[in-house]
Design an enzyme around this catalytic site. Structure first.
Site, mmCIF file in Angstrom:
data_model
loop_
_atom_site.group_PDB
_atom_site.id
_atom_site.type_symbol
_atom_site.label_atom_id
_atom_site.label_comp_id
_atom_site.label_asym_id
_atom_site.label_seq_id
_atom_site.Cartn_x
_atom_site.Cartn_y
_atom_site.Cartn_z
ATOM 1 N N HIS A 122 0.849 -1.266 -0.122
ATOM 2 C CA HIS A 122 0.041 0.162 0.075
ATOM 3 C C HIS A 122 0.923 1.352 0.137
ATOM 4 O O HIS A 122 2.061 1.562 1.007
ATOM 5 C CB HIS A 122 -1.363 -0.396 1.071
ATOM 6 C CG HIS A 122 -1.383 1.204 1.507
ATOM 7 N ND1 HIS A 122 -1.656 2.312 2.016
ATOM 8 C CD2 HIS A 122 -3.155 1.119 1.258
ATOM 9 C CE1 HIS A 122 -3.152 3.083 1.739
ATOM 10 N NE2 HIS A 122 -3.979 2.563 1.049
ATOM 11 N N LYS A 225 -10.655 -1.072 10.387
ATOM 12 C CA LYS A 225 -9.982 -2.338 9.884
ATOM 13 C C LYS A 225 -10.759 -3.297 10.467
ATOM 14 O O LYS A 225 -10.440 -4.236 10.073
ATOM 15 C CB LYS A 225 -8.963 -2.410 8.930
ATOM 16 C CG LYS A 225 -8.702 -0.569 8.041
ATOM 17 C CD LYS A 225 -7.823 -1.291 6.476
ATOM 18 C CE LYS A 225 -7.827 -0.598 5.984
ATOM 19 N NZ LYS A 225 -7.422 0.487 5.601
ATOM 20 N N CYS A 363 -4.499 2.408 -3.813
ATOM 21 C CA CYS A 363 -3.243 2.983 -2.444
ATOM 22 C C CYS A 363 -2.228 2.633 -3.092
ATOM 23 O O CYS A 363 -1.301 2.088 -2.734
ATOM 24 C CB CYS A 363 -3.120 3.360 -1.748
ATOM 25 S SG CYS A 363 -4.604 4.638 -1.473
#
Lengths: 405, 150
Positions: A122, A225, A363
């Protein structure tokens, strides 16, 4: 027995409609929805227990402090760290990586040293290292991807050189779903005395984490998350490493004594927590971790894997649909492209069917570059999703094809 | 589905599948790159301007149906138009996709481009429709910077 209908009732947002249709939320890799327990914990803190922490001698401050510190204990237990002082509260994975780059690696890094990351990282596990490498004249080296979305670990021995100062890799890819063999990466790096940072942003919500067993030096994740609030996360680092690190930001709470001549820093982990922290975030995150523990992360893992297999089977039957990332070991993330239809058009049409999916590069622009595509549509499943929703998603993908001809 | 039909009208789907003026211009007086980093839409715009009139205009690139068809329809629409009028059309088009009220007269000026009125119901897609127009304005300013709608 895993009862998904019971679990769904814990998430108020899942009872809502979007575009006049029942919400099908499959963007949990970007951020998860919150159970009532987490929502209530924040409201309860502000209604009953709130004051600034680590300061007041009065009741509320002590109550707040106790809740905040017991949250650290919860994080410690969740990832099986040795000691709560190995847990630093940060804003999220991104800040965790930046903290390690600045406070651990920067003072050690010299010209021509190497930082080893992977092609599937990422951006948050690329840019902090890239910025640091530029500042110090160091080099960023990359573990390459294989066509199926696995890392080419056969290349690892030659990439781990006498110049390698840290390895920073994700445990689970946010755009491909690949679960990496981090045990092998850690073992080979440690054979050469190279520390390893594991980006747990995705893995944290999907599999049991034991940092002692992994023996990683750093592990970072975000609360949002794993069903907790945003703006809070945790950095785990081995105590002896944290002790050796320089402060990250200066400010209140990270000091013992201050004079204009010299400042004595607080002990770990407080040395890295300058300023009033995200108190409600830390408490909400701990409640989320408790919620997950109660259901059992292994139960969640099993249910999600079953859901993933079902989804792959259903979507695999759609003509013109190509999966991006087909590693043998995957978390519940499915990226795909449709022949001749741009993911952004896919996302808009699916949204009108009530399906919240992510479209774009997630991303991970180097991953898109590797597959030579501008973007994918990504379905990321959580334990509150159902097979009926997968059927609805499959139907909405067919509708996309129909409309776009 | 009605809003979707409104967004993905036949003319838009047609221009997406078969974009017009989709080529590079070897001879050109103005040129710019456009990029929408969020969705990865990329386009390159070429113009041949003579006596303040757009004699030739073309584009290449890749993007979603909205951005590709918008670029295609824009090139078709602007061929033969003056620079001064073009700048006015940019304003009209921008108002159209962002949902500002246009007079009947203004709408008439836009002609075929009025199919993009459906975009205003989809705020996330406004940048797709306007990428080619922002790139156009950059090209006319003769800046070689990449236009970004983010």
């Amino acid at each position: 027995m895993f009862d998904v209908q019971k679990i769904r009732k814990d998430f108020p947002i899942l009872q809502h409609e979007v575009q006049g249709k029942p919400l099908v939320y499959v963007d949990s890799a970007a951020s998860t929805q919150k159970p009532q327990a987490v929502i209530d914990s924040i409201s309860e803190l502000y209604s009953k227990h709130y004051a600034n922490i680590h300061r007041g001698v009065y009741y509320l401050s002590q109550k707040s402090t106790a809740l905040y510190e017991s949250s650290r204990e919860t994080v410690k237990n969740f990832i099986n760290a040795r000691d709560a002082k190995e847990i630093v509260f940060v804003r999220g994975t991104t800040e965790g990586v930046n903290l390690v780059a600045s406070s651990f690696l920067e003072p050690l890094l010299e010209v021509d040293d190497e930082i080893l990351i992977s092609e599937m990282e990422h951006h948050s596990n690329i840019i902090p290292w890239q910025l640091l490498a530029e500042r110090k004249g160091a080099k960023l080296r990359i573990i390459p991807l294989l066509e199926n979305g696995d890392l080419d670990l056969a290349k690892l021995p030659e990439l781990l050189t006498s110049k390698t100062m840290i390895v920073a890799v994700t445990q689970m890819s946010n755009s491909l779903g690949t679960i990496n063999d981090i045990a092998t990466i850690i073992e080979q790096a440690h054979d050469k005395d190279i520390p390893v940072l594991i980006d747990g942003a995705q893995s944290i919500a999907h599999m049991p984490i034991d940092v002692q067993e992994l023996d990683c030096d750093f592990f970072v994740f975000s609360g949002h998350k794993i069903y907790g609030p945003s703006g809070i996360g945790a950095l785990y680092a081995k105590a002896e490493i944290l002790e050796s690190m320089v402060p990250y930001q200066g400010g209140g709470d990270m000091i013992l004594n201050v004079s204009f001549e010299k400042t004595e820093y607080n002990e770990i982990p407080y040395k890295f927590e300058a300023g009033t922290p995200n108190i409600s975030g830390a408490i909400g995150m701990a409640v989320a971790l408790d919620y997950v523990s109660e259901i059992g992360i292994s139960n969640i893992d099993r249910y999600e894997q079953d859901l993933l297999s079902y989804a792959v089977e259903q979507f695999g039957q759609i003509e013109g649909l190509r999966f991006i990332g087909t590693a043998a070991l995957k978390g519940s993330i499915i990226s795909f492209v449709l022949d001749g239809i741009h993911p952004h058009d896919v996302g808009t049409i699916m949204d009108m069917e009530g399906v919240s999916v992510r479209t774009g590069h997630h991303c991970t622009q180097p991953v898109m570059e590797f597959y030579n595509i501008p973007a994918t549509t990504r379905i990321s499943l959580a334990f509150y999703n159902t097979k009926a929703e997968i059927d609805q998603i499959a139907a909405s993908i067919k509708k996309v094809k129909e409309l776009m001809g | 589905m009605s809003e979707l039909r409104e967004l993905y009208q036949e003319v838009i789907l047609d221009h997406n599948k078969n974009p017009r003026n989709f080529k590079k211009l070897d001879e050109h007086s103005h040129h710019a790159n456009g990029h929408n980093p969020l969705c990865g839409d990329k386009l390159e715009l070429f113009l041949e301007v003579e006596d303040d009139i757009i004699k030739e205009i073309s584009f290449v690139g890749s993007g979603c149906a909205i951005s590709t068809s918008s670029a295609s329809l824009m090139t078709q629409f602007l061929k033969g138009k003056s620079i001064e009028d073009t700048k006015q059309y940019f304003e009209y088009f921008h108002d159209l996709v962002t949902g500002k009220q246009l007079s009947d007269d203004e709408l008439e000026h836009l002609g075929k481009l009025a199919v993009f009125a459906g975009v205003q119901e989809f705020p996330a897609r406004v940048k797709c429709a306007s990428l080619s127009w922002h790139t156009l304005m950059n090209a006319l300013d003769s800046t070689e910077q990449t236009a970004a709608t983010e």
